[in-house]
Scaffold this active site. Structure first.
Site, PDB file in Angstrom:
ATOM      1  N   ILE A  50       0.873  -1.176   0.000  1.00 35.14           N
ATOM      2  CA  ILE A  50       0.000   0.000   0.000  1.00 35.14           C
ATOM      3  C   ILE A  50       0.907   1.223   0.000  1.00 35.14           C
ATOM      4  CG2 ILE A  50      -2.024  -1.082   1.038  1.00 35.14           C
ATOM      5  CD1 ILE A  50      -1.220  -0.114   3.728  1.00 35.14           C
ATOM      6  N   ASP A  51       0.408   2.301  -0.558  1.00 30.38           N
ATOM      7  CA  ASP A  51       1.224   3.495  -0.720  1.00 30.38           C
ATOM      8  C   ASP A  51       1.769   4.009   0.609  1.00 30.38           C
ATOM      9  OD1 ASP A  51       0.600   3.415  -3.414  1.00 30.38           O
ATOM     10  OD2 ASP A  51      -1.052   4.841  -3.227  1.00 30.38           O
ATOM     11  N   LYS A  52       2.873   4.724   0.539  1.00 31.92           N
ATOM     12  CA  LYS A  52       3.487   5.311   1.734  1.00 31.92           C
ATOM     13  C   LYS A  52       2.468   6.083   2.565  1.00 31.92           C
ATOM     14  CE  LYS A  52       6.796   8.903   3.108  1.00 31.92           C
ATOM     15  NZ  LYS A  52       7.783   9.905   2.634  1.00 31.92           N
TER      16      LYS A  52
END
Length: 318
Positions: free
Chosen positions: A144-146
């Site tokens: 999942i994105d930062k």
């Protein structure tokens, strides 16, 4: 036979008549994947019941026979363990589920070589990683994105990594995100089926493309509640492409609030975002469900919306 490592005795099932050796060993040693056992056989680390070296994974198994399998010590990972606090939702000998905070990168890459989830997991799982492909590292099967918070599952063993990767490839993992979007979707529920690829104009962004250039991406969305010129939406991922929810919701005219890449802040939200210092996309991986790759148990986990998104919800309430 190559020396070094831990030697185990694997007793094959008596009904493994006509089976390939790699298949029979995989059934006898559930902590190792079939691919890993193929590599061990080919590299000269398996002895048959007569003490003879076996190098062909396709050779016929001896039903009920005792095979010696030498598993080399996992090579150390290139990344360094770091004592970073983690919220572990579930853990067993094969896998763990982490509730990742916004701001943490999942895997080391250019510009983020440490302080990542992988660095934290190498410290947390010290001595308890059996080796993914022979390397002592956590198996990252999805990301999942930062600046997205929420749940993700990580493999600790080779067999768990292979089993989870297979479920992701079949799109059988249940993943549900909570997103706060600008505007109110109409219709309030639907499906976006639009392929994604790197934007030709900006390689840092993903874009909906035509033809065979992109990978199929499917998002099912449903509005949970209306807000002030905004809405809380649940997005269920049928596929899991990079930035999928962000791009798909933007394509409907409802970008995620706070998204610095795919959205523009509406004047009605600007003051609130500044006051809350909210500088990320309002996206949270809230639910995760899958079949345990070893025990075959159905597992399901939920994560409450984090405090920064809760404050945003309160500020946008009507």
């Amino acid at each position: 036979m190559t020396r070094g490592g831990n030697t185990i005795t694997a007793t094959l099932a008596t009904d493994a008549i006509g089976w390939r050796l790699d298949r029979a060993l995989a059934a006898a040693v559930p902590t190792l994947s079939r691919e890993r056992l193929k590599a061990l056989i080919s590299s000269g680390r398996v002895l048959d019941p007569n003490g003879q070296l076996v190098r062909d994974p396709a050779s016929k198994a001896v039903p009920g026979g005792d095979y010696e399998v030498t598993i080399p010590e996992p090579e150390p990972a290139h990344n360094q363990p770091q004592a970073i606090a983690l919220e572990i939702v579930h853990e067993d000998e094969h896998l763990l589920v982490v509730d990742k905070p916004a701001g943490m990168v999942v895997h080391p890459a250019a510009g983020n070589y440490d302080g990542t989830l992988v660095n934290a997991l190498l410290h947390h799982c010290a001595g308890r990683l059996s080796g993914i492909g022979g390397v002592a590292r956590p198996g990252i099967v999805h990301r999942i994105d930062k600046d997205t918070s929420g749940l993700l599952v990580v493999a600790k063993t080779d067999v768990a990594h292979e089993g989870l990767a297979s479920q992701f490839a079949r799109h059988s993992i249940d993943r549900r995100y909570q997103a706060i979007v600008a505007g109110v979707p109409n219709p309030t529920a639907g499906k976006v089926d639009a392929p994604l690829a790197r934007s030709s104009a900006n390689r840092q962004k993903m874009a909906i493309v035509e033809g065979d250039r992109g990978k199929r991406a499917v998002t099912h969305y449903a509005m949970v509640r209306t807000l002030r010129e905004a809405a809380l939406v649940e997005c269920r991922l049928e596929t899991g492409r990079t930035h999928q929810v962000r791009v798909h919701m933007t394509s409907l005219g409802h970008p995620l609030i706070g998204d610095p890449v795919y959205g523009r802040t509406r004047s009605a939200h600007r003051e609130l975002l500044k006051r809350l210092n909210f500088e990320r996309q309002a996206l949270h991986a809230a639910e995760l469900g899958f079949i345990h790759p070893v025990s075959r148990e159905n597992l399901s986990f939920k994560s409450a919306i984090p405090s920064d998104m809760q404050e945003l919800l309160s500020g946008l309430s009507v």
